[in-house]
Design a protein around this motif. Structure first.
Motif, PDB file in Angstrom:
ATOM      1  N   THR A   1       0.801  -1.111   0.113  1.00 56.22           N
ATOM      2  CA  THR A   1      -0.093  -0.059  -0.086  1.00 56.22           C
ATOM      3  C   THR A   1       0.896   1.229   0.086  1.00 56.22           C
ATOM      4  OG1 THR A   1      -1.988  -1.155   0.898  1.00 56.22           O
ATOM      5  CG2 THR A   1      -1.895   1.278   1.249  1.00 56.22           C
TER       6      THR A   1
ATOM      7  N   LEU B   1       1.846   1.989  -3.462  1.00 49.69           N
ATOM      8  CA  LEU B   1       0.677   2.611  -4.093  1.00 49.69           C
ATOM      9  C   LEU B   1       0.719   4.030  -4.016  1.00 49.69           C
ATOM     10  CD1 LEU B   1      -1.730   1.494  -6.251  1.00 49.69           C
ATOM     11  CD2 LEU B   1      -2.920   1.806  -4.053  1.00 49.69           C
ATOM     12  N   ARG B   2       0.624   4.375  -2.623  1.00 51.80           N
ATOM     13  CA  ARG B   2       0.633   5.974  -2.228  1.00 51.80           C
ATOM     14  C   ARG B   2       1.710   6.318  -2.778  1.00 51.80           C
ATOM     15  NH1 ARG B   2      -2.886   7.315   1.790  1.00 51.80           N
ATOM     16  NH2 ARG B   2      -1.492   8.765   2.305  1.00 51.80           N
TER      17      ARG B   2
ATOM     18  N   ALA C   1       0.898   7.382  -6.285  1.00 46.79           N
ATOM     19  CA  ALA C   1      -0.179   8.331  -6.509  1.00 46.79           C
ATOM     20  C   ALA C   1       0.287   9.684  -5.847  1.00 46.79           C
ATOM     21  CB  ALA C   1      -1.395   7.785  -5.426  1.00 46.79           C
TER      22      ALA C   1
ATOM     23  N   VAL D   1      -2.789   9.742 -12.777  1.00 51.01           N
ATOM     24  CA  VAL D   1      -3.374   8.712 -12.367  1.00 51.01           C
ATOM     25  C   VAL D   1      -4.529   9.156 -11.609  1.00 51.01           C
ATOM     26  CG1 VAL D   1      -1.055   7.825 -12.071  1.00 51.01           C
ATOM     27  CG2 VAL D   1      -1.995   9.051 -10.045  1.00 51.01           C
ATOM     28  N   ASN D   2      -4.988   8.240 -11.259  1.00 43.08           N
ATOM     29  CA  ASN D   2      -6.421   8.176 -10.351  1.00 43.08           C
ATOM     30  C   ASN D   2      -6.319   7.005  -9.411  1.00 43.08           C
ATOM     31  OD1 ASN D   2      -8.513   9.732  -9.314  1.00 43.08           O
ATOM     32  ND2 ASN D   2      -9.563  10.154 -11.396  1.00 43.08           N
ATOM     33  N   THR D   3      -7.293   7.082  -8.250  1.00 38.34           N
ATOM     34  CA  THR D   3      -7.232   6.269  -7.274  1.00 38.34           C
ATOM     35  C   THR D   3      -8.680   5.798  -6.726  1.00 38.34           C
ATOM     36  OG1 THR D   3      -5.265   6.794  -6.339  1.00 38.34           O
ATOM     37  CG2 THR D   3      -6.380   5.656  -4.960  1.00 38.34           C
TER      38      THR D   3
ATOM     39  N   PHE E   1     -10.374   4.115  -3.613  1.00 36.87           N
ATOM     40  CA  PHE E   1     -10.259   3.333  -2.411  1.00 36.87           C
ATOM     41  C   PHE E   1     -11.406   2.341  -2.021  1.00 36.87           C
ATOM     42  CE2 PHE E   1      -8.638   7.724  -2.472  1.00 36.87           C
ATOM     43  CZ  PHE E   1      -7.322   7.292  -2.302  1.00 36.87           C
TER      44      PHE E   1
ATOM     45  N   ALA F   1     -13.581   7.403 -11.523  1.00 39.36           N
ATOM     46  CA  ALA F   1     -12.195   7.403 -11.507  1.00 39.36           C
ATOM     47  C   ALA F   1     -11.567   7.326 -12.962  1.00 39.36           C
ATOM     48  CB  ALA F   1     -11.379   6.381 -10.711  1.00 39.36           C
TER      49      ALA F   1
ATOM     50  N   LEU G   1      -4.987   3.460  -9.826  1.00 32.91           N
ATOM     51  CA  LEU G   1      -4.783   2.680  -8.875  1.00 32.91           C
ATOM     52  C   LEU G   1      -5.665   2.097  -7.872  1.00 32.91           C
ATOM     53  CD1 LEU G   1      -2.156   5.464  -7.973  1.00 32.91           C
ATOM     54  CD2 LEU G   1      -1.636   3.458  -9.311  1.00 32.91           C
ATOM     55  N   LEU G   2      -5.866   1.091  -7.758  1.00 30.26           N
ATOM     56  CA  LEU G   2      -6.797   0.483  -6.748  1.00 30.26           C
ATOM     57  C   LEU G   2      -6.542  -0.170  -5.502  1.00 30.26           C
ATOM     58  CD1 LEU G   2      -7.344  -0.726 -10.110  1.00 30.26           C
ATOM     59  CD2 LEU G   2      -9.769  -0.700  -9.268  1.00 30.26           C
ATOM     60  N   ASP G   3      -7.098   0.330  -4.545  1.00 31.56           N
ATOM     61  CA  ASP G   3      -6.330   0.166  -2.981  1.00 31.56           C
ATOM     62  C   ASP G   3      -7.498  -0.845  -2.438  1.00 31.56           C
ATOM     63  OD1 ASP G   3      -5.127  -0.082  -0.628  1.00 31.56           O
ATOM     64  OD2 ASP G   3      -5.471   1.924  -0.006  1.00 31.56           O
TER      65      ASP G   3
END
Length: 343
Positions: free
Chosen positions: A46, A49-50, A53, A80-82, A84, A150, A159-161
């Motif tokens: 994670t 990923l952060r 981002a 980019v887009n996330t 959550f 997104a 980005l998919l958390d």
């Protein structure tokens, strides 16, 4: 896919005081790839990923997005887009307005904004629910609205958390199929973070398995499952029978650590023989019915407990009694030698 990678991480390190969350990670992710970062809590996935981002700044190393260094750029200055886990939808807005919000912030006109938002909702098969608010949608529908929001701004990387973590099992399995289809339709690079190994195997083109801030192994789902490179990967990705260095020479006929998957083992009342076939006697200690399969737990006479996964094809009784003497057999080609960390 294009020759230019979507993401390139070089020597990426992130320290929080005395704790090294990400430890000199090098990684290249191709354009148009569905890439997953898999690992237990605290493994660093994670945080990576952060860092991509822009929500965290690396202690050292660089992040490139389609060849451009974005290491020091703010999140809004990266393409980019996330998505959550909690989706973060505006409760007072309709699904359509939620999806259109990013376009509104970017100054897109009302008519174009509405058309693009409707197309995005159609891509996740929710255009008929455009007027509903989040409270009027199911968990899966809210997840798809978040995906549409997104993707409507057409980021180069999504980005998919752990976006499926809040869903129940049945809905999560349905959304796994839909998520992969959406990614194929859009052609956007997806970077997916999860601790669920089955989810990663189902969705991904490639997977990076993280442990203690490092990539333990990188490969396709088949490579990780069939050829785990370490004890950690063998144990974390799926279920494995591990043969330590003390038992391998006796049971496997080779030195070192080895693993074999439960479905590669077979049970019989008599030992099986043949070229490249080995058998070991043992006692059934548990027989578990799991619907499509039956999981047998066997204590081998050599002192090792193994799990055998058999198809539920009625050839053997699902309620086989404990205490039955059996022989566990396998082919040498199904045994995988594990490489110790750092070698």
């Amino acid at each position: 896919m294009t020759a230019q990678p979507a993401i390139r991480l070089s020597g990426l390190t992130k320290e929080f005081g005395a704790v090294t969350a990400v430890d000199s990670v090098d990684l290249v992710i191709a354009a148009g790839e569905f890439f997953s970062m898999l690992g237990p809590s605290g493994s660093g996935k994670t945080t990576v990923l952060r860092l991509i981002a822009g929500f965290e700044r690396p202690t050292s190393g660089t992040i490139e997005l389609f060849g451009k260094d974005v290491t020091t750029r703010a999140p809004f200055d990266r393409d980019v887009n996330t998505v959550f886990q909690d989706y973060a939808l505006f409760p007072h807005m309709t699904a359509l307005d939620n999806v259109a919000y990013g376009l509104r912030v970017r100054g897109v006109g009302r008519t174009e904004r509405r058309e693009r938002a409707l197309r995005a909702l159609a891509s996740v098969r929710l255009e008929q629910l455009a007027a509903r608010k989040p409270s009027e949608l199911s968990g899966g529908q809210r997840q798809r609205v978040a995906l549409a929001r997104a993707t409507v701004v057409q980021p180069k990387v999504l980005l998919l958390d752990e976006p499926l973590g809040a869903l129940d099992l049945k809905l999560r399995e349905q959304m796994q199929v839909e998520l992969k289809q959406i990614q194929r339709d859009l052609g956007i690079t997806f970077i997916f973070v999860t601790h669920d190994q089955e989810e990663a195997l189902t969705l991904s083109d490639r997977i990076a398995v993280f442990s203690a801030g490092r990539i333990e192994q990188l490969g396709t789902p088949r490579e990780l499952y069939e050829q785990p490179a370490s004890r950690f990967v063998a144990d974390f990705v799926g279920t494995s029978n591990l043969f330590d260095a003390d038992r391998s020479p006796h049971l496997i006929g080779c030195s070192g650590e080895h693993t074999i998957r439960p479905e590669k083992l077979t049970l019989s009342l008599e030992p099986r023989s043949g070229e490249g076939v080995r058998s070991a006697p043992g006692t059934v200690v548990e027989s578990i019915y799991v619907g499509s399969a039956i999981r047998r737990v066997v204590d081998l006479d050599g002192g090792l407990r193994v799990t055998v996964l058999e198809r539920n094809d009625r050839s053997r009784a699902a309620d086989q009694e404990r205490g039955e003497r059996v022989h566990v057999s396998w082919h040498d080609e199904d045994v995988v030698a594990l490489i110790p960390p750092g070698t």
